[in-house]
Design a protein around this motif. Structure first.
Motif, PDB file in Angstrom:
ATOM      1  N   LEU A 135      14.570 -18.617   6.148  1.00 28.29           N
ATOM      2  CA  LEU A 135      14.123 -17.218   6.255  1.00 28.29           C
ATOM      3  C   LEU A 135      14.520 -16.401   5.030  1.00 28.29           C
ATOM      4  O   LEU A 135      13.841 -15.446   4.668  1.00 28.29           O
ATOM      5  CB  LEU A 135      14.717 -16.565   7.512  1.00 28.29           C
ATOM      6  N   SER A 136      15.610 -16.776   4.410  1.00 30.89           N
ATOM      7  CA  SER A 136      16.050 -16.066   3.219  1.00 30.89           C
ATOM      8  C   SER A 136      15.166 -16.449   2.033  1.00 30.89           C
ATOM      9  O   SER A 136      14.721 -15.594   1.267  1.00 30.89           O
ATOM     10  CB  SER A 136      17.522 -16.397   2.982  1.00 30.89           C
ATOM     11  N   ARG A 137      14.851 -17.720   1.886  1.00 27.13           N
ATOM     12  CA  ARG A 137      14.021 -18.179   0.760  1.00 27.13           C
ATOM     13  C   ARG A 137      12.601 -17.652   0.858  1.00 27.13           C
ATOM     14  O   ARG A 137      11.982 -17.320  -0.158  1.00 27.13           O
ATOM     15  CB  ARG A 137      13.995 -19.709   0.708  1.00 27.13           C
ATOM     16  N   GLU A 138      12.075 -17.577   2.053  1.00 29.82           N
ATOM     17  CA  GLU A 138      10.665 -17.227   2.196  1.00 29.82           C
ATOM     18  C   GLU A 138      10.411 -15.716   2.278  1.00 29.82           C
ATOM     19  O   GLU A 138       9.267 -15.279   2.208  1.00 29.82           O
ATOM     20  CB  GLU A 138      10.080 -17.961   3.410  1.00 29.82           C
ATOM     21  N   ALA A 139      11.468 -14.941   2.412  1.00 30.51           N
ATOM     22  CA  ALA A 139      11.294 -13.477   2.416  1.00 30.51           C
ATOM     23  C   ALA A 139      11.387 -12.962   0.978  1.00 30.51           C
ATOM     24  O   ALA A 139      11.827 -13.685   0.081  1.00 30.51           O
ATOM     25  CB  ALA A 139      12.372 -12.829   3.276  1.00 30.51           C
ATOM     26  N   ASP A 140      10.979 -11.716   0.755  1.00 24.53           N
ATOM     27  CA  ASP A 140      11.065 -11.146  -0.591  1.00 24.53           C
ATOM     28  C   ASP A 140      12.499 -10.801  -0.958  1.00 24.53           C
ATOM     29  O   ASP A 140      12.901 -10.911  -2.109  1.00 24.53           O
ATOM     30  CB  ASP A 140      10.200  -9.880  -0.665  1.00 24.53           C
ATOM     31  N   TYR A 141      13.258 -10.344   0.014  1.00 26.27           N
ATOM     32  CA  TYR A 141      14.622  -9.880  -0.256  1.00 26.27           C
ATOM     33  C   TYR A 141      15.575 -10.406   0.810  1.00 26.27           C
ATOM     34  O   TYR A 141      15.169 -10.671   1.934  1.00 26.27           O
ATOM     35  CB  TYR A 141      14.698  -8.349  -0.212  1.00 26.27           C
ATOM     36  N   THR A 142      16.865 -10.498   0.425  1.00 27.25           N
ATOM     37  CA  THR A 142      17.878 -10.965   1.378  1.00 27.25           C
ATOM     38  C   THR A 142      19.112 -10.063   1.328  1.00 27.25           C
ATOM     39  O   THR A 142      19.523  -9.645   0.249  1.00 27.25           O
ATOM     40  CB  THR A 142      18.337 -12.403   1.026  1.00 27.25           C
ATOM     41  N   LEU A 143      19.666  -9.786   2.484  1.00 22.31           N
ATOM     42  CA  LEU A 143      21.000  -9.181   2.553  1.00 22.31           C
ATOM     43  C   LEU A 143      21.917 -10.183   3.256  1.00 22.31           C
ATOM     44  O   LEU A 143      21.560 -10.745   4.284  1.00 22.31           O
ATOM     45  CB  LEU A 143      20.977  -7.864   3.339  1.00 22.31           C
ATOM     46  N   ASN A 144      23.103 -10.357   2.679  1.00 19.24           N
ATOM     47  CA  ASN A 144      24.051 -11.345   3.193  1.00 19.24           C
ATOM     48  C   ASN A 144      25.005 -10.680   4.190  1.00 19.24           C
ATOM     49  O   ASN A 144      25.451  -9.565   3.982  1.00 19.24           O
ATOM     50  CB  ASN A 144      24.840 -11.897   1.998  1.00 19.24           C
ATOM     51  N   LEU A 145      25.307 -11.406   5.266  1.00 20.56           N
ATOM     52  CA  LEU A 145      26.225 -10.881   6.285  1.00 20.56           C
ATOM     53  C   LEU A 145      27.701 -11.104   5.942  1.00 20.56           C
ATOM     54  O   LEU A 145      28.563 -10.455   6.522  1.00 20.56           O
ATOM     55  CB  LEU A 145      25.931 -11.532   7.636  1.00 20.56           C
ATOM     56  N   TYR A 146      27.975 -12.056   5.082  1.00 22.68           N
ATOM     57  CA  TYR A 146      29.361 -12.345   4.673  1.00 22.68           C
ATOM     58  C   TYR A 146      30.290 -12.596   5.857  1.00 22.68           C
ATOM     59  O   TYR A 146      31.473 -12.238   5.808  1.00 22.68           O
ATOM     60  CB  TYR A 146      29.933 -11.185   3.831  1.00 22.68           C
TER      61      TYR A 146
END
Ligand code: F6R
Length: 357
Positions: A135-146
């Motif tokens: 889901l992270s690779r295929e979306a335009d942007y990612t936010l990390n939960l850490y």
């Protein structure tokens, strides 16, 4: 590694204050400004409506996130269960932005939506604990939960991390839009982290409550109003999945429209009272079930408590109460499952990430 902990779930519950502090560090610049990708800022600012797509616990975090984004950033938000959205798409606005919330980043139901909306040409942001996931690779942007690896099947620290990151995203958007704001998310999250520590230090008290209310229970109800209701949905899911007690989260005011028929002598009803504007009315709902024989357990927040409350959480900002109130509820599920000799970390019929539709 679970170290000295008997279960990953307990370890992950305990890690939540540290995850909050990690998120504060990661989303802040040296000058104490919020740190966020400019492209995400741009996407949040140019959309006319946000569609949050998620499943299970992540969906419950999305419900809380909607409150932040609408109240602070003034953008309308719809929250959808991924598996429903895929096959039953609502009418979309002109400039939608899709936010996928997924601990694993691998949930097939959410991916099915992502594939579809990308074909339609809409932008997507994934909020995940696993950057580099599908889901992270295929979306335009990612936010990390850490949040660090979450091993127990029942999600705990990812839920609170999701809510914290959504709060930061909402505040950042409000700031970029120049909206008035009397809410410093980092300061408030630091207060939350301390509250979480106070709560995780009260395991014995919560274990006693689990024994007293849930040991022989066949079913249980969680009631709350407003944002407490969203936390009740999460509390019920947690209790069901690891203790196998049939549980339902309910909006306090909706109970009398049918579900109250299920209340019998001794039925545990756990009520959340962390919101000032509904404190009076939720307590009225508690009285309604007590009059039908329910065994009530009120979990309230400092400042709103009454003498008969079973447990009081420390005071945190009213928008962020889910981050504190969920902790005793996670622990309650944990101990209820433990007392029933359930396999806490690996409940029956469940897998950590659901990669089929
Ligand atoms: C409940 C739980 C599940 C997940 C759901 C979505 O404790 O873990 O309900 O929240 O399967 O998973 P992610 O967030 O990985 O997409």
């Amino acid at each position: 590694e679970k170290g000295t902990y008997p279960h990953f779930m307990l370890k992950e519950i305990d890690e939540q204050p540290f995850v909050m502090r990690k998120i504060i560090r990661e989303y802040q610049t040296e000058n104490n400004e919020l740190k966020l990708d400019q492209n995400i800022r741009q996407a949040m600012n140019s959309c006319d409506r946000i569609y949050i797509i998620a499943a299970g616990t992540s969906y419950h975090a999305g419900l809380v996130g909607k409150e932040f984004i609408e109240k602070l950033a003034n953008v309308p938000v719809e929250v959808h269960i991924a598996s429903e959205f895929s096959y039953n798409m609502p009418l979309l606005s002109e400039k939608p932005l899709f936010i996928f919330i997924s601990q694993s980043g691998e949930t097939a139901d959410s991916r099915a939506v992502l594939v579809k909306i990308k074909e339609m040409g809409h932008p997507a942001l994934t909020i995940t604990n696993v950057p580099g996931s599908t889901l992270s690779r295929e979306a335009d942007y990612t936010l990390n939960l850490y949040a660090g690896p979450e091993i127990a099947v029942a999600s705990t620290k990812a839920y609170t991390a999701q809510i914290a990151v959504l709060a930061i995203l909402a505040v950042d958007t409000a700031k970029t839009k120049g909206l008035p704001l009397d809410f410093d998310p980092m300061q408030e999250l630091a207060i939350v982290a301390n509250a979480m520590e106070v709560l995780t230090d009260q395991k014995e008290a919560i274990e006693d409550l689990a024994r007293k209310y849930l040991h022989t229970a066949r079913n249980a109800f969680f009631i709350g109003r407003s944002v407490d209701y969203h936390v009740c949905l999460e509390a019920a899911l947690k209790l069901k999945e690891i203790s196998y007690i049939q549980a339902e989260g309910f909006a306090g005011g909706e109970l009398k429209h049918g579900t109250i028929a299920l209340i019998e002598e001794g039925t545990p009803v756990i009520a959340l009272a962390t919101q000032e504007n509904v404190n009076y009315s939720i307590r009225g709902n508690v009285q309604e079930v007590v009059a039908r024989g329910a065994n009530d357990m009120v979990i309230s927040m400092k400042g709103l408590e009454r003498d008969t409350d079973a447990f009081v959480i420390p005071h945190v900002h009213e928008l962020l109460t889910p981050l504190a109130s969920v902790v005793p509820l996670q622990l309650l599920s944990y101990y209820a499952a433990l007392h029933r000799d359930c396999d806490v970390d690996k409940p029956r019929n469940l897998a950590k990430s659901v990669t089929v539709e």
